[in-house]
Write an enzyme that holds these catalytic residues in place. Structure first.
Site, PDB file in Angstrom:
ATOM      1  N   SER A  25       0.800  -1.221   0.000  1.00 39.82           N
ATOM      2  CA  SER A  25       0.000   0.000   0.000  1.00 39.82           C
ATOM      3  C   SER A  25       0.830   1.267   0.000  1.00 39.82           C
ATOM      4  O   SER A  25       2.053   1.245  -0.085  1.00 39.82           O
ATOM      5  CB  SER A  25      -0.956   0.037   1.187  1.00 39.82           C
ATOM      6  N   TYR A  58      -3.008   0.522  -3.086  1.00 39.11           N
ATOM      7  CA  TYR A  58      -4.203   1.015  -2.394  1.00 39.11           C
ATOM      8  C   TYR A  58      -3.779   1.931  -1.261  1.00 39.11           C
ATOM      9  O   TYR A  58      -2.667   1.844  -0.743  1.00 39.11           O
ATOM     10  CB  TYR A  58      -5.068  -0.143  -1.880  1.00 39.11           C
TER      11      TYR A  58
END
Length: 127
Positions: A25, A58
């Site tokens: 991430s 993400y």
């Protein structure tokens, strides 16, 4: 038919960390997530202005007002502290939804503090 357009962008962030041992991430200061409308765990595209890398990961929230923009996991190999990056999300819109389409762009300073929030609500009025 649906079209894919920019939904939100955090422009010209400065990388503050790279943690190869994290699961994955990009950590983003909660204030920047709030101002841009990017949600935790939402897919984002990251563009590194220093080396030209573009990748998808993400978003996860970092503490508010921390200024943290940190690459995690494998993405940590795609930038170094001090690199300037652009973080973007996209959305898919029908022709009807495009009538109320408004992308959000958050401009930040060198410490990742928001300077300006731009909303381009008239962007498609000429299309």
């Amino acid at each position: 038919m649906q079209r894919t357009l920019l939904l939100a962008k955090i422009h010209n962030c400065t990388l503050t960390g790279a943690n190869i041992n994290y699961v994955g991430s990009i950590s983003i200061d909660q204030i920047l997530l709030d101002k841009s409308g990017i949600l935790p765990y939402e897919q984002v595209q990251v563009v590194n202005n220093a080396n030209g890398q573009r990748f998808i990961t993400y978003a996860i929230p970092a503490p508010a007002h921390s200024g943290i923009i940190e690459l995690n996991g494998a993405a940590a190999r795609l930038g170094i502290i001090g690199d300037r990056v652009i973080i973007m999300t996209y959305g898919q819109f029908t022709s009807e939804e495009l009538k109320s389409y408004t992308p959000t762009v958050v401009i930040v300073d060198e410490k990742n503090r928001p300077l300006e929030v731009r909303r381009y609500d008239d962007l498609l009025s000429q299309v």
